[in-house]
Design an enzyme around this catalytic site. Structure first.
Site, PDB file in Angstrom:
ATOM      1  N   ASN A 288     -11.488  39.861  21.758  1.00 13.40           N
ATOM      2  CA  ASN A 288      -9.973  40.191  21.725  1.00 13.40           C
ATOM      3  C   ASN A 288      -8.988  40.308  22.763  1.00 13.40           C
ATOM      4  O   ASN A 288      -7.995  40.703  22.925  1.00 13.40           O
ATOM      5  CB  ASN A 288      -9.870  41.437  20.619  1.00 13.40           C
ATOM      6  CG  ASN A 288     -10.195  42.781  21.552  1.00 13.40           C
ATOM      7  OD1 ASN A 288     -10.336  42.621  22.620  1.00 13.40           O
ATOM      8  ND2 ASN A 288      -9.793  43.951  21.023  1.00 13.40           N
TER       9      ASN A 288
ATOM     10  N   LYS B 278     -21.151  54.973  21.400  1.00 16.98           N
ATOM     11  CA  LYS B 278     -22.324  54.074  21.767  1.00 16.98           C
ATOM     12  C   LYS B 278     -23.610  54.736  21.158  1.00 16.98           C
ATOM     13  O   LYS B 278     -24.690  54.298  21.007  1.00 16.98           O
ATOM     14  CB  LYS B 278     -22.496  54.071  23.484  1.00 16.98           C
ATOM     15  CG  LYS B 278     -21.241  53.084  24.046  1.00 16.98           C
ATOM     16  CD  LYS B 278     -21.701  51.585  23.695  1.00 16.98           C
ATOM     17  CE  LYS B 278     -20.924  50.724  24.600  1.00 16.98           C
ATOM     18  NZ  LYS B 278     -20.965  49.407  24.184  1.00 16.98           N
TER      19      LYS B 278
ATOM     20  N   TYR C 180     -16.259  56.773  23.950  1.00 19.61           N
ATOM     21  CA  TYR C 180     -17.206  55.893  24.349  1.00 19.61           C
ATOM     22  C   TYR C 180     -18.583  56.248  24.109  1.00 19.61           C
ATOM     23  O   TYR C 180     -19.534  55.749  23.544  1.00 19.61           O
ATOM     24  CB  TYR C 180     -16.852  55.660  25.968  1.00 19.61           C
ATOM     25  CG  TYR C 180     -17.388  54.669  26.643  1.00 19.61           C
ATOM     26  CD1 TYR C 180     -17.486  53.220  26.351  1.00 19.61           C
ATOM     27  CD2 TYR C 180     -18.565  54.861  27.466  1.00 19.61           C
ATOM     28  CE1 TYR C 180     -18.204  52.315  26.798  1.00 19.61           C
ATOM     29  CE2 TYR C 180     -19.291  53.726  27.948  1.00 19.61           C
ATOM     30  CZ  TYR C 180     -19.163  52.454  27.727  1.00 19.61           C
ATOM     31  OH  TYR C 180     -19.896  51.594  28.105  1.00 19.61           O
TER      32      TYR C 180
ATOM     33  N   LYS D  12     -27.979  40.994   9.476  1.00 22.10           N
ATOM     34  CA  LYS D  12     -28.878  41.112   8.254  1.00 22.10           C
ATOM     35  C   LYS D  12     -28.511  39.855   7.444  1.00 22.10           C
ATOM     36  O   LYS D  12     -29.612  39.317   6.862  1.00 22.10           O
ATOM     37  CB  LYS D  12     -28.289  42.413   7.633  1.00 22.10           C
ATOM     38  CG  LYS D  12     -29.014  42.803   6.382  1.00 22.10           C
ATOM     39  CD  LYS D  12     -28.392  44.071   5.646  1.00 22.10           C
ATOM     40  CE  LYS D  12     -28.722  44.099   4.229  1.00 22.10           C
ATOM     41  NZ  LYS D  12     -28.011  44.520   3.385  1.00 22.10           N
ATOM     42  N   ARG D  13     -27.236  39.289   7.115  1.00 21.84           N
ATOM     43  CA  ARG D  13     -27.056  38.253   6.440  1.00 21.84           C
ATOM     44  C   ARG D  13     -27.784  37.055   6.843  1.00 21.84           C
ATOM     45  O   ARG D  13     -28.569  36.291   6.192  1.00 21.84           O
ATOM     46  CB  ARG D  13     -25.355  37.977   6.122  1.00 21.84           C
ATOM     47  CG  ARG D  13     -25.280  36.650   5.402  1.00 21.84           C
ATOM     48  CD  ARG D  13     -23.871  36.443   4.936  1.00 21.84           C
ATOM     49  NE  ARG D  13     -23.103  36.002   6.401  1.00 21.84           N
ATOM     50  CZ  ARG D  13     -23.179  35.089   6.621  1.00 21.84           C
ATOM     51  NH1 ARG D  13     -23.737  33.829   6.210  1.00 21.84           N
ATOM     52  NH2 ARG D  13     -22.372  34.667   7.737  1.00 21.84           N
TER      53      ARG D  13
ATOM     54  N   GLY E 194     -24.274  43.719   9.829  1.00 26.66           N
ATOM     55  CA  GLY E 194     -24.230  43.250   8.817  1.00 26.66           C
ATOM     56  C   GLY E 194     -24.321  41.601   8.894  1.00 26.66           C
ATOM     57  O   GLY E 194     -25.025  41.051   8.002  1.00 26.66           O
TER      58      GLY E 194
ATOM     59  N   VAL F 192     -13.813  42.657  16.892  1.00 26.83           N
ATOM     60  CA  VAL F 192     -15.205  42.731  16.262  1.00 26.83           C
ATOM     61  C   VAL F 192     -14.973  44.071  15.215  1.00 26.83           C
ATOM     62  O   VAL F 192     -16.053  44.465  14.426  1.00 26.83           O
ATOM     63  CB  VAL F 192     -16.188  43.397  17.173  1.00 26.83           C
ATOM     64  CG1 VAL F 192     -16.679  41.847  18.057  1.00 26.83           C
ATOM     65  CG2 VAL F 192     -16.146  44.526  18.188  1.00 26.83           C
TER      66      VAL F 192
HETATM   67  N1  LIG Z   1     -20.473  47.067  33.593  1.00 29.18           N
HETATM   68  C1  LIG Z   1     -21.212  48.160  33.327  1.00 29.18           C
HETATM   69  O1  LIG Z   1     -21.454  48.886  34.229  1.00 29.18           O
HETATM   70  C2  LIG Z   1     -21.821  48.488  32.073  1.00 29.18           C
HETATM   71  C3  LIG Z   1     -22.615  49.656  31.795  1.00 29.18           C
HETATM   72  C4  LIG Z   1     -23.023  50.122  30.610  1.00 29.18           C
HETATM   73  C5  LIG Z   1     -22.581  49.578  29.580  1.00 29.18           C
HETATM   74  N2  LIG Z   1     -21.883  48.382  29.466  1.00 29.18           N
HETATM   75  C6  LIG Z   1     -21.674  47.955  28.295  1.00 29.18           C
HETATM   76  O2  LIG Z   1     -21.601  46.519  28.547  1.00 29.18           O
HETATM   77  C7  LIG Z   1     -20.485  45.873  27.671  1.00 29.18           C
HETATM   78  C8  LIG Z   1     -19.589  44.781  28.628  1.00 29.18           C
HETATM   79  O3  LIG Z   1     -19.005  45.668  29.723  1.00 29.18           O
HETATM   80  P1  LIG Z   1     -18.112  45.156  30.687  1.00 29.18           P
HETATM   81  O4  LIG Z   1     -18.455  45.875  31.941  1.00 29.18           O
HETATM   82  O5  LIG Z   1     -18.380  43.805  30.850  1.00 29.18           O
HETATM   83  O6  LIG Z   1     -16.599  45.467  30.369  1.00 29.18           O
HETATM   84  P2  LIG Z   1     -15.425  44.504  30.298  1.00 29.18           P
HETATM   85  O7  LIG Z   1     -14.369  45.478  29.672  1.00 29.18           O
HETATM   86  O8  LIG Z   1     -15.296  43.648  31.086  1.00 29.18           O
HETATM   87  O9  LIG Z   1     -15.981  43.562  28.693  1.00 29.18           O
HETATM   88  C9  LIG Z   1     -15.674  44.111  27.328  1.00 29.18           C
HETATM   89  C10 LIG Z   1     -15.217  43.036  26.490  1.00 29.18           C
HETATM   90  O10 LIG Z   1     -15.216  43.285  25.270  1.00 29.18           O
HETATM   91  C11 LIG Z   1     -13.813  42.891  24.646  1.00 29.18           C
HETATM   92  N3  LIG Z   1     -13.517  43.609  23.533  1.00 29.18           N
HETATM   93  C12 LIG Z   1     -13.104  44.955  23.891  1.00 29.18           C
HETATM   94  N4  LIG Z   1     -12.995  45.621  22.292  1.00 29.18           N
HETATM   95  C13 LIG Z   1     -13.036  44.674  21.674  1.00 29.18           C
HETATM   96  C14 LIG Z   1     -12.813  44.229  20.266  1.00 29.18           C
HETATM   97  N5  LIG Z   1     -12.808  45.580  19.579  1.00 29.18           N
HETATM   98  N6  LIG Z   1     -13.195  43.105  19.661  1.00 29.18           N
HETATM   99  C15 LIG Z   1     -13.610  42.178  20.452  1.00 29.18           C
HETATM  100  N7  LIG Z   1     -13.795  42.220  21.710  1.00 29.18           N
HETATM  101  C16 LIG Z   1     -13.734  43.288  22.523  1.00 29.18           C
HETATM  102  C17 LIG Z   1     -13.020  43.016  25.992  1.00 29.18           C
HETATM  103  O11 LIG Z   1     -11.808  41.990  25.894  1.00 29.18           O
HETATM  104  C18 LIG Z   1     -13.903  42.386  27.227  1.00 29.18           C
HETATM  105  O12 LIG Z   1     -13.806  41.333  27.422  1.00 29.18           O
HETATM  106  C19 LIG Z   1     -19.731  46.878  27.044  1.00 29.18           C
HETATM  107  O13 LIG Z   1     -20.235  46.913  25.701  1.00 29.18           O
HETATM  108  C20 LIG Z   1     -20.125  48.269  27.888  1.00 29.18           C
HETATM  109  O14 LIG Z   1     -20.214  49.385  27.281  1.00 29.18           O
HETATM  110  C21 LIG Z   1     -21.535  47.970  30.799  1.00 29.18           C
END
Ligand SMILES: NC(=O)c1ccc[n+]([C@@H]2O[C@H](COP(=O)([O-])OP(=O)(O)OC[C@H]3O[C@@H](n4cnc5c(N)ncnc54)[C@H](O)[C@@H]3O)[C@@H](O)[C@H]2O)c1
Length: 328
Positions: free
Chosen positions: A48, A163, A159, A119-120, A116, A73
């Protein structure tokens, strides 16, 4: 559709798959899309664009195996794929605290919608979980069997608890519906395409040093973190997805080398050069004192461990930010 693609990460032949990556235009998601396309898979990147940007995947859009779709999402998605990597969620405190209700919805409704769909389709699904599920830990380093210590009503809870709930949903879909799931608990990862203003420590320090501003250290700088370079992390994530079905995780993925914030600031200053000074600011609420993964499970089951040291990873990341900051 069943042609063979080389699984570079695990060194095995993997059948080509149609793969959905949610959050694929973000920092980690864009590197994941790049790796999957390079392995010969068809990739549908859904985002998004809250924190991600088109430029992160611009180099892939001319490839017929890659497709970019704007979608949130928290709404259901109807597509046909074989595998799902669920990475959508803002990951830095500045961004996930901007609209905390939306953050929880993205984790919880997003997980329900993607589960979901899986699953489908009877598709295998991997969740990008986080070391934040451990909260401010009493155990150090953190093993996967540690249940965590999270403040349910603090500013980070949208957050952390989102998670945690997503992990619960993954395991309930697995037990209740026999879904093939994989849960990766990702520790601090850094590298090119991080958001320059997301307040995360590596991007903060590098941008401040490149701009010649003061480097802000929260607290006395003795709190520690471990930092994993993005290429290592993506290698681990893909190995987990390709691992035998019975390996569900949760599995820690991160670099166990631990550095204090002062050490990190000094390394960045040395590599960037310049005259920035270190200044101290109060610690944010619920900031964990220590964070380091125990990665023995990933070493054993995925034959994985990080290879890129902090100095090399920082050098590559500094190069990225140097060119990004000169973009008009
Ligand atoms: N980078 C890290 O150190 C780290 C550590 C632990 C977990 N994570 C997890 O990895 C994933 C990616 O992290 P990242 O560092 O790349 O962050 P990021 O913010 O760069 O990427 C997240 C992406 O998700 C998109 N997004 C957010 N909400 C959305 C929604 N409702 N629908 C569709 N898209 C959506 C954002 O636009 C972005 O492109 C996340 O789930 C984060 O929790 C990252």
């Amino acid at each position: 559709m069943r042609s063979q693609a080389c699984d570079a990460a695990a060194g095995k032949e993997q059948p080509m798959a149609r793969v959905l990556v949610t959050g694929g235009a973000g920092f980690l998601g864009s590197h994941l899309c790049e790796t999957l396309v390079a392995q010969g898979h068809e990739v549908l990147c859904v985002d998004n664009f809250f924190t991600g940007r088109r430029q992160n995947v611009a180099h892939l859009t001319s490839n017929p195996a890659f497709e970019l779709m704007r979608h949130d999402v928290t709404y259901p998605l109807h597509v046909e794929v074989d595998r799902i990597y669920n990475f959508a969620c803002p990951a830095s405190p500045i961004h996930y605290q901007f609209d905390p209700v939306q953050t929880t919805k993205t984790s919880v409704h997003g997980a329900i919608n993607m589960l979901g769909l899986a699953k489908r389709l009877k598709a295998r699904i991997l969740q990008a979980s986080t070391s934040e599920v451990y909260g401010d830990p009493e155990e150090h380093p953190q093993t996967e069997s540690y249940w965590g210590r999270v403040n349910t009503i603090g500013p980070r809870a949208c957050y952390d608890e989102g998670k945690r709930c997503a992990e619960t949903l993954f395991f309930d879909y697995h037990r209740q519906h026999g879904l093939e799931i994989k849960v990766a608990r990702i520790f601090n990862t850094y590298g090119p395409r991080m958001h320059p203003n997301d307040g995360r420590v590596v991007s903060n320090f590098i941008v401040q040093a490149l701009q010649g501003s003061d480097i802000t250290i929260y607290g006395d700088g003795s709190q520690t973190r471990s930092f994993c370079y993005v290429d290592d992390l993506i290698d681990g994530v893909v190995r987990l997805m390709d691992s035998p079905g019975e390996l569900t995780g949760p599995l820690n993925l991160g670099n166990p080398d631990e550095y204090s914030m002062l050490q990190l600031a000094e390394s960045v200053l040395r590599l960037v050069g310049g005259k920035s000074k270190l200044v101290h600011m109060p610690l944010p609420t619920d900031d964990p004192r220590q964070r380091r993964p125990d990665i023995r499970l990933a070493q054993t089951h995925l034959n994985w461990q990080p290879r890129i040291g902090l100095e090399e990873g920082l050098t590559r990341t500094i190069e990225y930010f140097r060119s990004r900051l000169t973009e008009s």
